[in-house]
Motif scaffolding. Structure first.
Motif, PDB file in Angstrom:
ATOM      1  N   GLY A   1       0.791  -1.225   0.000  1.00  0.00           N
ATOM      2  CA  GLY A   1       0.000   0.000   0.000  1.00  0.00           C
ATOM      3  C   GLY A   1       0.823   1.273   0.000  1.00  0.00           C
ATOM      4  N   ASP A   2       1.775   1.389   0.912  1.00  0.00           N
ATOM      5  CA  ASP A   2       2.559   2.624   1.004  1.00  0.00           C
ATOM      6  C   ASP A   2       3.341   2.882  -0.275  1.00  0.00           C
ATOM      7  OD1 ASP A   2       1.604   3.016   3.554  1.00  0.00           O
ATOM      8  OD2 ASP A   2       3.417   2.295   4.565  1.00  0.00           O
TER       9      ASP A   2
ATOM     10  N   THR B   1       1.672   6.256  -7.063  1.00  0.00           N
ATOM     11  CA  THR B   1       0.501   6.932  -7.620  1.00  0.00           C
ATOM     12  C   THR B   1       0.696   8.440  -7.586  1.00  0.00           C
ATOM     13  OG1 THR B   1      -0.960   5.118  -6.952  1.00  0.00           O
ATOM     14  CG2 THR B   1      -1.994   7.248  -7.386  1.00  0.00           C
ATOM     15  N   ARG B   2       1.259   8.953  -6.495  1.00  0.00           N
ATOM     16  CA  ARG B   2       1.550  10.388  -6.421  1.00  0.00           C
ATOM     17  C   ARG B   2       2.535  10.791  -7.527  1.00  0.00           C
ATOM     18  NH1 ARG B   2       1.993   9.712  -0.531  1.00  0.00           N
ATOM     19  NH2 ARG B   2       0.117  10.593   0.450  1.00  0.00           N
TER      20      ARG B   2
ATOM     21  N   ALA C   1      -6.777  11.800  -9.479  1.00  0.00           N
ATOM     22  CA  ALA C   1      -8.037  11.066  -9.333  1.00  0.00           C
ATOM     23  C   ALA C   1      -8.442  11.044  -7.877  1.00  0.00           C
ATOM     24  CB  ALA C   1      -7.899   9.653  -9.889  1.00  0.00           C
ATOM     25  N   GLY C   2      -8.240  12.188  -7.215  1.00  0.00           N
ATOM     26  CA  GLY C   2      -8.577  12.250  -5.811  1.00  0.00           C
ATOM     27  C   GLY C   2      -7.397  11.852  -4.946  1.00  0.00           C
ATOM     28  N   ASP C   3      -7.690  11.481  -3.731  1.00  0.00           N
ATOM     29  CA  ASP C   3      -6.673  11.113  -2.750  1.00  0.00           C
ATOM     30  C   ASP C   3      -5.948   9.837  -3.183  1.00  0.00           C
ATOM     31  OD1 ASP C   3      -5.197  10.570  -0.492  1.00  0.00           O
ATOM     32  OD2 ASP C   3      -6.915   9.930   0.704  1.00  0.00           O
ATOM     33  N   PRO C   4      -4.602   9.875  -3.370  1.00  0.00           N
ATOM     34  CA  PRO C   4      -3.884   8.666  -3.810  1.00  0.00           C
ATOM     35  C   PRO C   4      -4.060   7.487  -2.871  1.00  0.00           C
ATOM     36  CG  PRO C   4      -2.485  10.604  -4.035  1.00  0.00           C
ATOM     37  CD  PRO C   4      -3.714  11.042  -3.284  1.00  0.00           C
TER      38      PRO C   4
ATOM     39  N   VAL D   1      -5.592   3.914  -4.071  1.00  0.00           N
ATOM     40  CA  VAL D   1      -4.872   2.644  -3.929  1.00  0.00           C
ATOM     41  C   VAL D   1      -5.679   1.655  -3.094  1.00  0.00           C
ATOM     42  CG1 VAL D   1      -2.846   1.571  -2.883  1.00  0.00           C
ATOM     43  CG2 VAL D   1      -2.585   3.607  -4.311  1.00  0.00           C
ATOM     44  N   ALA D   2      -6.251   2.114  -1.998  1.00  0.00           N
ATOM     45  CA  ALA D   2      -7.052   1.223  -1.157  1.00  0.00           C
ATOM     46  C   ALA D   2      -8.221   0.644  -1.939  1.00  0.00           C
ATOM     47  CB  ALA D   2      -7.551   1.976   0.079  1.00  0.00           C
TER      48      ALA D   2
END
Length: 282
Positions: free
Chosen positions: A156-157, A163-164, A174-177, A181-182
């Protein structure tokens, strides 16, 4: 001929769902975005309430649809130029915030032309994309060292950071990375290429809707590029989608990047249509 708008996802799906699913490739972003909104919440792509709309042709059938998730550009599906122009005029007349438009070339140009005529504000083409559909998959040969594996919560991290970095390079968001991802991990939509026991490249894929799924994003950190990892992980996620029964495996490329356009065509992806992202100044 008229537009109907709503903030209710179910109302939109009931009205426009069959129209969108009849041609899943040109409606790939609308289909995958509305599916994500339904699965992960209406704030999946931003804090503003999403707005949905559909356009009925003279015979009464739905022949156009759009989605706006502030602060992103208005997203248009395939529609007649008259419908796109009418939507631009309606939004301008109503004072609806419209930072830009994201659509197939003809609809984007019609919307932008009507917006400029009504408001006096010229549009600027920010991005030129090409939509591709997978034909016969041709895996890279020779393949780079390593192997593909599914992404897990332990990644995840790393995936949030990648993604950032991808969004910063591409100039998109696309919003909060972390939330993106979650969400992707929740439905098994992340694949990593691993070499020497460490992840070196990443490919995401959307949820399957109407027999269609879209590969996005594909990211390799700059120090690890030009080694074939991006091609290998794209081929892996594409092959897995086909094996799972996905009929239309799609992806977008930036037309300003000839390397990626050539790469995906070597893998067997074939051009479908071009899209524009046009922004409107203050």
């Amino acid at each position: 001929m008229s537009w109907t708008t709503t903030h209710d996802l179910d109302t939109f799906t009931d009205a426009a769902g069959l129209f969108l699913r009849a041609e899943p490739a040109p409606h790939t972003i609308l289909l995958t975005a509305t599916t994500a909104l339904g699965a992960a919440g209406l704030d999946r792509f931003g804090d503003g309430a999403p707005e949905f709309g559909w356009w009925r042709a003279p015979g009464g059938q739905v022949a156009g649809a759009y989605l706006h998730t502030p602060p992103h550009p208005v997203l248009l599906g395939r529609m007649p130029a008259t419908a796109a122009a009418e939507l631009a005029e309606l939004r301008a007349a109503g004072g609806s915030p419209t930072p830009g438009v994201n659509a197939g070339r003809a609809a984007a140009e019609a919307f932008a032309g009507a917006w400029t005529a009504r408001t006096g504000t010229a549009g600027t083409v920010e991005e030129r994309h090409r939509l591709y559909r997978l034909g016969e998959l041709v895996p890279p040969d020779p393949a780079p060292p390593g192997h593909a594996r599914p992404g897990t919560g332990d990644d995840g991290d790393l995936l949030v950071e990648w993604t950032r970095q991808f969004s910063a390079e591409a100039g998109t968001g696309a919003g909060d990375p972390a939330r993106a991802v979650a969400d992707r991990l929740a439905y098994g939509g992340a694949t990593l290429w691993e070499d020497g026991g460490r992840p070196v490249s990443y490919a995401g894929i959307t949820r399957t809707v109407a027999g269609m799924a879209r590969v996005a994003p594909v990211y390799t950190p700059p120090p690890l590029r030009r080694r074939g990892y991006g091609a290998a992980v794209t081929a892996a996620v594409s092959s897995a989608a086909r094996a799972a029964g996905v009929r239309d495996v799609l992806l977008f490329t930036d037309l300003a990047n000839p390397t990626s356009n050539a790469l995906y065509q070597r893998l067997g992806y074939e051009p479908v249509e071009d899209h524009l992202v046009i922004s409107f100044g203050d």
